[in-house]
Write a protein that holds these residues in place. Structure first.
Motif, PDB file in Angstrom:
ATOM      1  N   UNK A 146      43.133 -15.680 138.283  1.00 29.92           N
ATOM      2  CA  UNK A 146      44.378 -16.152 138.153  1.00 29.92           C
ATOM      3  C   UNK A 146      45.589 -17.200 136.749  1.00 29.92           C
ATOM      4  N   UNK A 147      45.345 -16.085 135.613  1.00 26.35           N
ATOM      5  CA  UNK A 147      45.647 -16.241 134.789  1.00 26.35           C
ATOM      6  C   UNK A 147      47.073 -17.201 134.779  1.00 26.35           C
ATOM      7  N   UNK A 148      48.072 -17.362 135.429  1.00 28.14           N
ATOM      8  CA  UNK A 148      48.673 -18.291 135.325  1.00 28.14           C
ATOM      9  C   UNK A 148      49.021 -19.554 135.532  1.00 28.14           C
ATOM     10  N   UNK A 186      45.375 -20.164 134.911  1.00 29.16           N
ATOM     11  CA  UNK A 186      44.460 -20.534 133.815  1.00 29.16           C
ATOM     12  C   UNK A 186      45.820 -20.934 132.025  1.00 29.16           C
ATOM     13  N   UNK A 187      46.315 -20.360 132.983  1.00 32.41           N
ATOM     14  CA  UNK A 187      48.333 -20.192 131.454  1.00 32.41           C
ATOM     15  C   UNK A 187      47.795 -22.298 131.737  1.00 32.41           C
ATOM     16  N   UNK A 199      51.871 -20.535 141.603  1.00 34.15           N
ATOM     17  CA  UNK A 199      51.752 -19.895 140.198  1.00 34.15           C
ATOM     18  C   UNK A 199      53.369 -19.451 139.651  1.00 34.15           C
TER      19      UNK A 199
END
Lengths: 102, 325
Positions: free
Chosen positions: B170-172, B174-175, B313
């Protein structure tokens, strides 16, 4: 090609019957369940083939700081994350991105 | 549940004869059971709640003793909770360990409270009351021998571990976590965090808080984490303009907190932790959906919770410096 009407049409028609005809006949305390069923049908009707966006390795990059502001990967990765997320929101909850539709 | 065995044990614990007049299941899911108990203690009428686990869920049976210890610590610190009375670790008495607390009036519905508050343009008194309760919880500080079972949390590490365990990148999120890591102010000395202090987990009658519920996520940490959780958009129940839980303004809530805590939280830092709250709720929601997907607990409600994650997200991205210009 399967016989028409297609999945989206069937779900939309069934959902309309559920909300307009069945729901009012239910006791108040069970109406929430009918609304949940309608919500599931609404989401399922919006589902298409999986998106092509691949975000391989994004987690490791972000955690290592390789996508921080000032890094070359910052802007392209952010754009890719947005694109992938916009596609998922369009299925699960289009209201989330309404004010951001390009 | 054997009434005679229960009466015998309760009489011993209370030091006076207990007679159970009636017991009725109140609520609870697959794990916990709550029973409303009408009883007499030495002839005097009592209204109690008996809280226990389903006999099959042995893995969490230690949880009731810990919850009892938390309620005792909170009660002693002046937090408004149902007064904890007796705790029985012996599974033979009622089929599983249990504890008994005093029954309190009120309801805990985030939606109903937010709707009522919005109809009058916000409820400053109730928002401040929530602030005061949270400040009382935060007065409990480590080390505490009676709460030695509580872990201290490194928020970012915990969220990353849970994302790794869930297995879906879930890159968002992570961001958002990386943004927090880059911008987090130094943590305050740890206090007791409730970690699920939000509208819906607080019993209210009229404008009065009657009990803070659901202590199972408690741990030591930065008080701002709880302040962010209560005020995050995901817990405003549709009343976005009422930042404090859909009940009142952030200023009213923080004024109540400051009056009890003796220090005034910085609103900017509270909003920073609203980001943490949104990330954590997204992680929890995704885990809830996994319980459905894995077959552990098939449920349409859990399935739909999973479809809340993308919007959360999106909100996380908007709350970082990646927000739409």
């Amino acid at each position: 090609m399967p016989e028409r009407p297609d999945a989206a049409d069937l779900l939309a028609t069934a959902r309309a019957l559920l909300l307009e005809s069945l729901l009012p006949a239910l006791p108040r305390e069970r109406q929430i369940e009918a609304r949940m069923v309608a919500r599931a049908m609404e989401i399922a009707a919006r589902m298409g083939p999986p998106s092509a966006t691949v975000l391989e390795g994004a987690t490791a990059m972000i955690r290592a700081g390789h996508a921080d502001p000032g890094q070359p990967a910052h802007a392209p990765l952010l754009a890719a994350i947005r694109e992938e997320l916009r596609a998922r929101c369009a299925v699960s909850d289009p209201r989330a991105i309404k004010k951001d539709t390009p | 549940m054997h009434k005679a065995a229960l009466e015998g044990w309760l009489s011993g614990a209370a030091g006076a004869p207990v007679e159970i007049l009636s017991m009725a299941r109140l609520s609870g899911g697959a794990i916990q059971q709550n029973w409303g108990v009408e009883a007499t203690l030495g002839g005097a009428p009592q209204r109690w709640v008996l809280r226990t686990d389903n006999a099959a869920t042995l893995a969490v049976s230690r949880g009731r003793a810990e919850e009892f210890a938390l309620l005792r610590a909170a009660h002693a610190a002046g937090v408004t909770v149902a007064e904890p009375l007796f705790c029985c670790a012996d599974a033979d008495v009622a089929g599983a360990p249990f504890f008994v607390m005093r029954r309190v009036p009120g309801t805990a519905s985030g939606h109903a409270l937010a709707k009522a508050a919005a109809a009058r343009g916000g409820n400053p008194a109730l928002a401040a009351a929530h602030g005061r309760e949270l400040a009382r919880i935060h007065r409990i500080r480590p080390p505490r021998e009676d709460l030695a079972f509580l872990g201290s949390n490194d928020f970012i590490a915990e969220m990353r571990a849970r994302l790794d365990a869930a297995g879906t990148p879930r890159p968002a999120l992570e961001w958002g976590l990386r943004f927090m890591e880059r911008n987090a102010p130094p943590a305050l000395p740890p206090v007791l965090l409730h970690r699920d202090f939000r509208s819906g987990n607080v019993m209210v009658e009229g404008d009065t808080i009657t009990a803070v519920l659901d202590w199972e996520f408690s741990g030591w940490g930065d008080p701002y984490e709880d302040l962010g959780w209560f005020t995050a958009r995901c817990w405003r129940f549709g009343q976005d303009g009422l930042e404090a839980g859909g009940i009142g303004s952030l200023a009213d809530f923080l004024a109540g907190y400051a009056a009890e805590a003796g220090w005034a939280p910085d609103p900017a830092r509270v909003r920073f932790w609203q980001l943490g709250a949104t990330i954590r709720w997204a992680v929890i929601a995704a885990d809830q959906a996994l319980r459905h997907i894995s077959g552990q607990e098939r449920s349409l409600e859990l399935a739909l919770t999973g479809h809340m994650v993308p919007a959360l997200e999106w909100e996380v991205l908007e709350m970082t410096d990646a927000g739409t210009p």
